[in-house]
Design an enzyme around this catalytic site. Sequence first.
Site, PDB file in Angstrom:
ATOM      1  N   ASP A  83      25.881  15.664  -1.740  1.00  0.00           N
ATOM      2  CA  ASP A  83      25.963  16.705  -0.304  1.00  0.00           C
ATOM      3  C   ASP A  83      26.943  16.792   0.581  1.00  0.00           C
ATOM      4  O   ASP A  83      28.308  16.263  -0.239  1.00  0.00           O
ATOM      5  CB  ASP A  83      25.097  16.004   0.446  1.00  0.00           C
ATOM      6  N   HIS A 154      27.294  22.676  -0.178  1.00  0.00           N
ATOM      7  CA  HIS A 154      27.049  21.559  -0.146  1.00  0.00           C
ATOM      8  C   HIS A 154      28.344  20.884  -0.492  1.00  0.00           C
ATOM      9  O   HIS A 154      27.760  19.607  -1.714  1.00  0.00           O
ATOM     10  CB  HIS A 154      25.907  20.980  -0.201  1.00  0.00           C
ATOM     11  N   GLU A 223      21.262  26.689   0.516  1.00  0.00           N
ATOM     12  CA  GLU A 223      22.122  26.848   1.969  1.00  0.00           C
ATOM     13  C   GLU A 223      23.002  27.744   1.727  1.00  0.00           C
ATOM     14  O   GLU A 223      24.180  26.566   2.126  1.00  0.00           O
ATOM     15  CB  GLU A 223      21.340  25.556   3.022  1.00  0.00           C
TER      16      GLU A 223
END
Length: 455
Positions: A83, A154, A223
């Site tokens: 991440d 990420h 995301e």
Amino acid sequence: MTVGRRSRSDGGAFRDHVGEGLETALRADSTAAGLRLEGEPRFAWRGVMLDVARRFRPVADLERFIDLLAAHRINVLQLHLTDDQGWRFEVRAYPRLTEVGGRRSQTQLGHGPHSTLDGVPHEGWYTHGELRGLVRFAAARGIRIVPEIDVPGHAQAILAAYPEFGVGGAEAVSERVAEPWPRFGISDEVLNVDDATLEFVGTVFDELCEVFDSEFIGIGGDEVRKDRWRADPRTQELMAERGLTTEEELQSWFLARIADRVRGHGRRVVGWDEMLEGRDPAPDAIVASWRGPVGAELGARLRHDVVLCPDLWTYLDYRQSDLPEEPIPVGTVLSVEDVGTFDPVPAESPAWFADRVAGVQANVWCEHLDGRDRLDYAVFPRLGAFAEVAWNGGPVDPDDFAARLPGYLAWLDARGVAYRPPSGPRPDQQRPGVPGAPRDRADRLAELARLTANL
């Protein structure tokens, strides 16, 4: 790996892949006391996702966690290995991913506008040998480890190590990204879509497939902020060359390339429901639907196998009550009783949906779970209610579960699990003065509707 409507099957090929380890686990006497986990399981995929990217966990802690999962008859552990805040998987072809991407100078303390930084360095990663050993350890307990490398967003840990894979040129990326992100949230950094970057990502997944024997490989896809792609002339040029008209199509194109690479190893990809934005990237992909029912329903209509992990029922990092003593409260309230209300496939569900639900998964994001006891507090006893949903289908009868809860808590006590007491956190479990960001359920539902409007 489809599961028949209202069947009580363990999923054919899924069961056969786990093999003897699963049968050994089901015969063992170590099943958690107080839980109803008898007969045949309702779902083939009974999973827990653990985020080791934000908070590195030593192998011994992972083994302890796996033992506890096995006692709840969980059979999938998805490891979120990368991440913005850290890269935990050794890649021999790209050593800086762990040398640079595996370390950050400090970490956000708390959540929301009043959060601070703790000033404490954080580092750690797993070697190939450690992970192969963990795979064997889990398999002996009937658990398959599904690894996840999260791309193309990420990506700050990647870009701290290899800025040439970012958007805008290596020099500009180096100025923006000095190290893995010490903050939490959704970064606007994203991988570029040059051929060299695709080859880099492919090589990473090649090594991942060498280490993990799971049929399923996580590719993330969640995301992804697309502002840098929109503003970058090179990205727009590549989109035109590839016949792509939107950044959502570009994301799908990117994920499809990874799915092809993984398929070359005889594996299937697992991606979060954002992977369905734009074009469908892989017909054999498993869709992990976390943003409510929309992604799950679309995935099922497209004939994908679906794993249900809606945040309002399965995010075990969410706060457990409205009590002011809850440590670093984030998200909506999710009590053990709330977890038990999860009904993954209601009786009125159409067959086309029910037949595509492979299973359910609880997700444990670890931004604020900075030690073993904090992890215990977040996961238990809520995992007991989730395990019953995963095994029997939901919802769980609240009165019956409450009557059995003391026996379950005694079982946890005997194993040294620092669970949250039903009456609320003990003084040593509280984090006074550390701010959180609690959410109202109605507000979250409205946000989920906005987030999934383009599916």
